[in-house]
Write an enzyme that holds these catalytic residues in place. Structure first.
Site, mmCIF file in Angstrom:
data_model
loop_
_atom_site.group_PDB
_atom_site.id
_atom_site.type_symbol
_atom_site.label_atom_id
_atom_site.label_comp_id
_atom_site.label_asym_id
_atom_site.label_seq_id
_atom_site.Cartn_x
_atom_site.Cartn_y
_atom_site.Cartn_z
ATOM 1 N N CYS A 1 0.826 -1.201 0.000
ATOM 2 C CA CYS A 1 0.000 0.000 0.000
ATOM 3 C C CYS A 1 0.859 1.248 0.000
ATOM 4 C CB CYS A 1 -0.878 -0.008 1.235
ATOM 5 S SG CYS A 1 -1.536 -1.628 1.600
ATOM 6 N N ARG B 1 1.549 2.174 -7.128
ATOM 7 C CA ARG B 1 1.811 1.006 -6.294
ATOM 8 C C ARG B 1 0.739 -0.064 -6.498
ATOM 9 N NH1 ARG B 1 4.132 0.404 -1.207
ATOM 10 N NH2 ARG B 1 6.125 1.429 -1.293
ATOM 11 N N TRP C 1 -4.007 -1.949 -0.878
ATOM 12 C CA TRP C 1 -4.033 -3.024 -1.878
ATOM 13 C C TRP C 1 -4.328 -4.308 -1.123
ATOM 14 C CZ3 TRP C 1 -1.414 -7.503 -3.476
ATOM 15 C CH2 TRP C 1 -1.461 -7.795 -4.835
ATOM 16 N N ASN D 1 1.375 -0.282 6.602
ATOM 17 C CA ASN D 1 1.739 -1.256 5.572
ATOM 18 C C ASN D 1 2.438 -2.404 6.268
ATOM 19 O OD1 ASN D 1 0.875 0.535 3.685
ATOM 20 N ND2 ASN D 1 2.896 1.008 2.852
ATOM 21 N N GLY D 2 2.187 -3.621 5.817
ATOM 22 C CA GLY D 2 2.875 -4.758 6.409
ATOM 23 C C GLY D 2 1.894 -5.778 6.950
ATOM 24 N N GLU E 1 12.237 -11.492 -20.824
ATOM 25 C CA GLU E 1 11.733 -10.170 -20.449
ATOM 26 C C GLU E 1 10.609 -9.747 -21.403
ATOM 27 O OE1 GLU E 1 11.754 -8.537 -17.888
ATOM 28 O OE2 GLU E 1 11.215 -6.513 -18.483
ATOM 29 N N LYS F 1 6.798 -8.941 -20.142
ATOM 30 C CA LYS F 1 6.107 -7.667 -20.372
ATOM 31 C C LYS F 1 4.722 -7.924 -20.946
ATOM 32 C CE LYS F 1 7.869 -5.166 -18.455
ATOM 33 N NZ LYS F 1 8.910 -5.745 -17.707
ATOM 34 N N GLU G 1 2.441 -9.340 -18.280
ATOM 35 C CA GLU G 1 2.165 -8.390 -17.202
ATOM 36 C C GLU G 1 1.112 -7.365 -17.577
ATOM 37 O OE1 GLU G 1 5.943 -7.178 -14.507
ATOM 38 O OE2 GLU G 1 6.219 -6.879 -16.635
ATOM 39 N N HIS H 1 12.045 -29.322 -27.030
ATOM 40 C CA HIS H 1 11.706 -30.292 -25.982
ATOM 41 C C HIS H 1 10.433 -29.872 -25.280
ATOM 42 C CE1 HIS H 1 15.673 -32.048 -26.614
ATOM 43 N NE2 HIS H 1 16.106 -30.800 -26.689
ATOM 44 N N LYS I 1 3.978 -2.491 -7.801
ATOM 45 C CA LYS I 1 5.304 -2.001 -8.170
ATOM 46 C C LYS I 1 6.380 -2.625 -7.295
ATOM 47 C CE LYS I 1 8.153 0.490 -10.440
ATOM 48 N NZ LYS I 1 8.458 -0.062 -11.756
HETATM 49 C C1 G6P Z 1 7.204 -6.507 -9.176
HETATM 50 C C2 G6P Z 1 7.192 -5.458 -10.272
HETATM 51 C C3 G6P Z 1 8.201 -5.827 -11.355
HETATM 52 C C4 G6P Z 1 9.577 -6.030 -10.736
HETATM 53 C C5 G6P Z 1 9.548 -7.050 -9.590
HETATM 54 C C6 G6P Z 1 10.864 -7.080 -8.832
HETATM 55 O O1 G6P Z 1 6.717 -7.709 -9.671
HETATM 56 O O2 G6P Z 1 5.908 -5.369 -10.832
HETATM 57 O O3 G6P Z 1 8.273 -4.815 -12.329
HETATM 58 O O4 G6P Z 1 10.459 -6.498 -11.721
HETATM 59 O O5 G6P Z 1 8.530 -6.694 -8.669
HETATM 60 O O6 G6P Z 1 11.045 -5.842 -8.216
HETATM 61 P P1 G6P Z 1 12.415 -5.230 -7.774
HETATM 62 O O7 G6P Z 1 12.041 -3.922 -7.171
HETATM 63 O O8 G6P Z 1 12.994 -6.175 -6.759
HETATM 64 O O9 G6P Z 1 13.283 -5.096 -8.963
#
Ligand code: G6P
Length: 615
Positions: A10, A36, A83, A109-110, A487, A491, A494, A510, A610
Site C-alpha cells: 500500500c 503502487r 491493496w 503497511n505490512g 523479459e 512484459k 504483465e 523439448h 510495483k
Molecule cells: C514486481 C514489479 C516488477 C519487478 C519485480 C521485482 O513484480 O511489478 O516490475 O520487476 O517486482 O522488483 P524489484 O524492485 O525487486 O526489482
C-alpha cells in the site's frame, strides 16, 4: 470473510504543517502513489480537536467524485492507498483505522502476525472492531497505552515492541494535534523536510513536488514529526538518532507523465537518458564492487521479476567479459536451494529496482547472516536493501512509476555491464583493444536505444494490431538473448495478459514446439552474434510447423528478415554482451501497444504491484 487481512503493497502519506489545509496535498500525494496498485483509499485530518475522515473502496478519482477528498479541514493529516491481499477491498477495511473514540488514526503497511491474539485480548477489554484488518489492533492498543498516561510516541513504541511481523506505521491523535509519529520494521518510510512542513511517506515521489530533501528512517526506529522539526529515536533504548538530510536528485517532473499518455511509454522513451546517467556512475563504486566479487569464493546473483532477467543477462556479461560466472537464483528460492553451499567467503549481488522486494531482502539478510558480502544494485536511495548491503550501486533511472519495469531494467544492465568490463580490465585475460571496443560499444548505447525507439515505435504498434488477440506466444533466444526473450514474454503477460513464454530456443524442441500450429506467434531474438546460425535453425523448425515469426534482428540481416513474417530492426554495431539493452526495447513497445489495443491501462496492470513486499 477472512480475518487474516494484510495491508502490504500500500501507499502511505502523512503531512504536518504550520498552517493551511493539507487535504488537497494528501489527495495529490495519494494520486502520485497510485502506481503502487491499490483498491481503496482513505484520508484523515485533525481540526478543532476532531478527526475528519473520508475513506472508500475504489480508485482515487471515483472516491474523490463521490466524497470530495479536498474539503477536510486542518493542517495535519494522513492518507493511505490500500491493496488488499487476503481479504476483500471495502470501505470498512480501508485505512485509516481508529480507536473506540475516533481520537487516534492509523495507517499501516505490512503484516502483524500476532494480531489475532492481540485482538481477542483487546475485545475482552471491551474494544469494538469495525474491520477485519490486522491494522485495527494498533489504534486500540495505542488507546489503551495512552489511557495509562503515555504520550503518543511512548504508546507507539510499546505497540511496536508488542507486535510481531513487518510494518510501516504512521499515527496521529486529537490528544496531541500537532504531531505525527511513525515507526518501521521491514516496510519503507521516508521523511521529507521543508521549512515549516514535514512529510512522511512510503515513497519519495509522494512529496517530490514539494521537497527533495529527505531524512531516512531505518528499521527499528521511531520518528516524531511536527511542523517545526523531526526527531528520530531507536526503538530498542529510546536513544536519539542524529541524521543529516540528504538530497534526492529526482525531480517532480520526472514523476509526471510529461505529455506521454502513460508512464510506461514515457519511461521507455527515457531509456537513452537513463543509460547515459548510469554510465556516469562513480568509477570507485564500480571498482569496489569488482573487488568484492574478485575476492569472493562463489558469486551469486539474486533477484525477482524483471530484475531476475537483468541477473540472467548480467551473468552472461560477467562470464563472457569478466571471466566470472555467477550462480543466478530467484531470491524467493535462494534459501531453499543453496543449502550448505553458501559460506562467508561468498558474495551476493542483489538486484532490485525498488530495493524493497521482500524476497530479495530476506535472501540478502540470510546471506549476510552467514557472513557473505552483499552488493546491492538498486534504483532507490535509502531503500531497505541499502541497509543490509556492504556496498550499494545506485542506478540512475529516476523514479519509475509504471508497474512493469522498463528503464530500471535498462539501468541494471548498464551497471552490470560496467562491473563486467571492470572485471575484464582487472583480470587481464582479455585483449585491451577488445575491452576498449566493448567500452565504446556500451557508451554508444544511449544513441542506439534512441534509434531503436524511433525505428520501431510505429512498427510495434502495427504488429500489436496484428497479434493482439493471439492467446499464446513463444519468445525465443539463445545465450544472453534468453534473458531478452524472457523479459519480452514477461512484459506481454504483465500488461496485456496474453499468455507468453520466454524460452531458450535450444530447449524449445523439448516441449514448446508442440504448441505451434498455423499462425502461432513465435518472437525470435536474433542478434548477429554466435547464436545467430542456430537461431536460424530454430526459426526454420518453427516455420515448418506454421508459426508466424516475428524477429528482432539487426537492420541489414537480410537472411533472417527473409525467413521472418515480421521484423523489428536494431541498428548494427551492438556488442553481443550488451544486446539485451537495445533488443528488449521493441518488445517493451509491442507489449505496450498490445495492452492499449485491448483497452488496458499499461501503468496499472491487474493484480500486480510495483514493489512486492510480501514473501
Ligand atoms: C514486481 C514489479 C516488477 C519487478 C519485480 C521485482 O513484480 O511489478 O516490475 O520487476 O517486482 O522488483 P524489484 O524492485 O525487486 O526489482
Amino acid at each position: 470473510m477472512s480475518l487474516i487481512e494484510a495491508e502490504i503493497m500500500c501507499g502511505i502519506i502523512g503531512v504536518v504543517q504550520e498552517r493551511g489545509e493539507v487535504a488537497p496535498f494528501l489527495h495529490q500525494a495519494l494520486k502520485r502513489l497510485e502506481y503502487r496498485g491499490y483498491d481503496s483509499v482513505g484520508v484523515t485530518t485533525i481540526a478543532n480537536e476532531h478527526l475528519y475522515i473520508k475513506k472508500e473502496k475504489g480508485k482515487i478519482d471515483e472516491v474523490h467524485k463521490k466524497l470530495n477528498l479536498d474539503d477536510l479541514p486542518g493542517s495535519i493529516g494522513i492518507g493511505h492507498t490500500r491493496w488488499a491481499t487476503h481479504g476483500i477491498p471495502s470501505m470498512l477495511n480501508s485505512h485509516p483505522h481508529f480507536d473506540c473514540n475516533d481520537e487516534i488514526a492509523v495507517v499501516h503497511n505490512g503484516v502483524i502476525d500476532n494480531f489475532l491474539e492481540l485482538r481477542s485480548e483487546l475485545s475482552a477489554r471491551g474494544h469494538v472492531f469495525n474491520s477485519d484488518t490486522d491494522t485495527e489492533v494498533i489504534p486500540h492498543m495505542i488507546e489503551e497505552y495512552m489511557n495509562e498516561g503515555m504520550d503518543l510516541k511512548a504508546a507507539l513504541r510499546r505497540v511496536a515492541l508488542r507486535i510481531e511481523g513487518t510494518y510501516a506505521i504512521v499515527v496521529m491523535t486529537t490528544r496531541e494535534p500537532d504531531k505525527i509519529c511513525a515507526v518501521r520494521d521491514g516496510n519503507p518510510l521516508v521523511i521529507g523536510t521543508q521549512e515549516g512542513v514535514h512529510y512522511i511517506s512510503s515513497d519519495i515521489p509522494a512529496f517530490l513536488p514539494m521537497t527533495n530533501n529527505m531524512v531516512l528512517l531505518l528499521d527499528g526506529e521511531i520518528a516524531s514529526l511536527s511542523a517545526s522539526g523531526v526527531q528520530i529515536e531507536k526503538l530498542s533504548d529510546g536513544s536519539r538518532v542524529q541524521r543529516e538530510s540528504i538530497k534526492v536528485s529526482w525531480t517532480a517532473d520526472q514523476a509526471q507523465k510529461g505529455g506521454f499518455p502513460h508512464f510506461m511509454l514515457k519511461e521507455i522513451h527515457e531509456q537513452p537518458e537513463a543509460i547515459r546517467n548510469t554510465l556516469r556512475l562513480r568509477r570507485d563504486s564500480i571498482v569496489k564492487a569488482t573487488e568484492i566479487i574478485q575476492s569472493a569464493d562463489k558469486v551469486y546473483m539474486i533477484a525477482m521479476g524483471t530484475s531476475s532477467h537483468a541477473a540472467m543477462a548480467g551473468r552472461h556479461m560477467f562470464g563472457s567479459l569478466g571471466g566470472v560466472l555467477p550462480i543466478c537464483e530467484l531470491a524467493s528460492d535462494f534459501q531453499d536451494s543453496v543449502y550448505d553451499a553458501l559460506s562467508g567467503d561468498d558474495c551476493i549481488l542483489a538486484i532490485t529496482q525498488s530495493g524493497e522486494t521482500t524476497d530479495t531482502i530476506a535472501a540478502t539478510k540470510y546471506a549476510k547472516h552467514l557472513g557473505a558480502k552483499v552488493i546491492a544494485v538498486t534504483n532507490v536511495v535509502g531503500s531497505s536493501i541499502t541497509q543490509s548491503a556492504d556496498h550499494t550501486i545506485i542506478t540512475q533511472a529516476g523514479p519509475e512509476i509504471g508497474v512493469a519495469a522498463t528503464k530500471t531494467f535498462m539501468v541494471q544492465l548498464t551497471a552490470l555491464a560496467q562491473i563486467a568490463l571492470t572485471l575484464a580490465e582487472s583480470n587481464r585475460k582479455m585483449d585491451r583493444d577488445i575491452i576498449l571496443r566493448k567500452r565504446e560499444g556500451l557508451a554508444r548505447l544511449p544513441e542506439i536505444v534512441s534509434e531503436v525507439i524511433t525505428r520501431n515505435e510505429e512498427r510495434s504498434r502495427m504488429l500489436a494490431g496484428v497479434f493482439y488477440d493471439k492467446p499464446s506466444f513463444l519468445f525465443l533466444g539463445r545465450g544472453v538473448s534468453v534473458a531478452t526473450a524472457n523479459e519480452g514474454a514477461l512484459k506481454l503477460k504483465e500488461i496485456a495478459y496474453n499468455h507468453a513464454e520466454g524460452y531458450s530456443a535450444g530447449q524449445s524442441k523439448h516441449g514448446p514446439i508442440a504448441l505451434v500450429q498455423d499462425g502461432y506467434p513465435v518472437v525470435c531474438v536474433v542478434p548477429r552474434d554466435v547464436t545467430r546460425n542456430r537461431m536460424i535453425g530454430n526459426i526454420m523448425e518453427m516455420k515448418a510447423r506454421g508459426a508466424s515469426i516475428v524477429s528482432v534482428v539487426e537492420k541489414d540481416d537480410q537472411e533472417v528478415s527473409g525467413l521472418s513474417d515480421h521484423v523489428l530492426e536494431i541498428p548494427a554495431g551492438v556488442e553481443s554482451e550488451f544486446s539485451p539493452m537495445p533488443y528488449v526495447v521493441p518488445l517493451q513497445l509491442f507489449s505496450y501497444y498490445v495492452a492499449l489495443r485491448k483497452g488496458y491501462d499499461p501503468d496499472k496492470p491487474r493484480n500486480l504491484a510495483k514493489s512486492v513486499t510480501v514473501l
